[in-house]
Design an enzyme around this catalytic site. Structure first.
Site, PDB file in Angstrom:
ATOM      1  CG  HIS A 130     -90.650   6.612 -12.190  1.00  0.00           C
ATOM      2  ND1 HIS A 130     -91.058   7.492 -13.129  1.00  0.00           N
ATOM      3  CD2 HIS A 130     -91.177   5.654 -12.437  1.00  0.00           C
ATOM      4  CE1 HIS A 130     -91.886   7.020 -13.459  1.00  0.00           C
ATOM      5  NE2 HIS A 130     -92.273   5.829 -13.445  1.00  0.00           N
ATOM      6  CB  SER A 171     -92.707   5.287 -16.721  1.00  0.00           C
ATOM      7  OG  SER A 171     -93.861   5.627 -15.744  1.00  0.00           O
ATOM      8  N   GLY A 172     -90.874   6.456 -18.690  1.00  0.00           N
ATOM      9  CA  GLY A 172     -89.557   6.417 -19.238  1.00  0.00           C
ATOM     10  C   GLY A 172     -89.485   6.505 -21.013  1.00  0.00           C
ATOM     11  CG  ASP A 194     -89.504  10.529 -13.328  1.00  0.00           C
ATOM     12  OD1 ASP A 194     -88.544   9.679 -13.214  1.00  0.00           O
ATOM     13  OD2 ASP A 194     -90.530  10.213 -13.516  1.00  0.00           O
TER      14      ASP A 194
HETATM   15  N1  ARG Z   1     -95.787   6.134 -13.918  1.00  0.00           N
HETATM   16  C1  ARG Z   1     -96.282   5.558 -14.832  1.00  0.00           C
HETATM   17  C2  ARG Z   1     -95.472   4.261 -15.228  1.00  0.00           C
HETATM   18  O1  ARG Z   1     -94.816   3.727 -14.284  1.00  0.00           O
HETATM   19  C3  ARG Z   1     -96.541   6.231 -16.088  1.00  0.00           C
HETATM   20  C4  ARG Z   1     -97.672   7.053 -16.028  1.00  0.00           C
HETATM   21  C5  ARG Z   1     -98.193   7.844 -17.091  1.00  0.00           C
HETATM   22  N2  ARG Z   1     -99.356   8.101 -16.882  1.00  0.00           N
HETATM   23  C6  ARG Z   1    -100.417   8.923 -17.641  1.00  0.00           C
HETATM   24  N3  ARG Z   1    -101.484   8.927 -17.164  1.00  0.00           N
HETATM   25  N4  ARG Z   1     -99.717   9.434 -18.291  1.00  0.00           N
HETATM   26  O2  ARG Z   1     -95.173   3.526 -16.279  1.00  0.00           O
END
Ligand code: ARG
Length: 271
Positions: free
Chosen positions: A90, A234-235, A142
């Site tokens: 993503h 993320s990532g 992902d």
């Molecule tokens: N999808 C989120 C991002 O774009 C990261 C989410 C991780 N969230 C969590 N509560 N562990 O950075």
């Protein structure tokens, strides 16, 4: 008599205060309270959502930040070879259009603990591999790999062996790194941070996320919340025993009780 009356009043007043305190404490753990940043002040240690502490790219040289063409940080990644960075699929997509980002809209920043500084190394991206089955982060896969135009000098992190499920036992310690938000509604961090979170049992993950797939994902976090990755992480890497075991993928809010963070389970994927 007058004195005794006074101290009884005081006792009563104290008791009332104690009850008010208990009610406030309960209120701040209710799910609704998490939507209100005013309640979660930075002076309350438990309310810091990431709940971690400062880290640096000396101890974690393989932790990299991803920026767009303008240098804005939006995700994390992990250097797994001199010329290869693992991240989330993503993160390789434009959040507005949903289209795959072109390599020219991705830069890898290594060795820069404080993103306001210019220390470390920036690398351009030559090509982007996105897992072919990826649809969106809730359905799994992902995972993306960025091939760099020039190798980076920082030390890479080995990846868990395919099929090695030992790091994912419930309760096993793992550490997640990133420049993401330190509270659910707060700004992202300028400096690298990390927090230790235990691997969560599959049942707690499945009850929080209906699409949870234990073969390609895992969860980490405490039942009571308080320590977690957050937006912007993320990532990025989650590490156990000196190996990359997962990629920060998604979660409902950050650090909420009963909703652990979800990670891509790297043992499920071939190198
Ligand atoms: N999808 C989120 C991002 O774009 C990261 C989410 C991780 N969230 C969590 N509560 N562990 O950075």
């Amino acid at each position: 008599m007058g004195r005794e009356q006074g101290s009884a009043d005081k006792t009563r007043a104290l008791r009332a205060l104690a009850i008010a305190g208990a009610v406030t404490a309960l209120a701040s753990t209710s799910p609704a309270a998490h939507a209100q940043p005013a309640i979660t002040g930075d002076d309350q240690p438990q309310s810091r959502i990431l709940g971690g502490s400062g880290a640096d790219t000396q101890e974690a040289p393989w932790a990299v930040a991803l920026t767009d063409r303008y240098g804005n940080h939006f995700c994390g990644g992990t250097l797994i070879r001199a010329g290869e960075v693992v991240t989330a699929a993503h993160c390789a997509h434009d959040p507005l259009t949903g289209a795959e980002r072109s390599p020219s809209d991705l830069k890898v920043v290594a060795g820069r603990t404080d993103l306001r500084s210019s220390e470390g190394t920036e690398a351009e991206v030559d090509s982007v591999w996105v897992h072919p089955q990826y649809e969106d982060f809730t359905t799994g896969d992902d995972l993306a790999v960025l091939k760099l135009s020039t190798p980076l000098p920082q030390r890479p992190l080995p990846v868990v062996e395919p099929g090695d499920e030992s790091p994912y036992r419930p309760g096993a310690p793992a550490r997640v790194y990133g420049w993401g938000r330190t509270s659910e509604d707060g700004p992202a961090s300028d400096t690298l941070r990390s927090v230790e979170v235990p691997v969560a049992p599959d049942e707690s993950c499945r009850s929080a996320y209906p699409n949870y797939d234990p073969s390609s994902m895992f969860c980490a976090g405490y039942p009571e919340g308080g320590r977690d990755a957050c937006a912007g992480d993320s990532g990025g890497p989650i590490v156990a025993d000196g190996r990359l075991i997962g990629v920060v993928s998604y979660g409902t809010g950050c650090g909420r009780p009963g909703t652990p963070g979800v990670y891509t389970r790297l043992s499920h994927y071939a190198p």
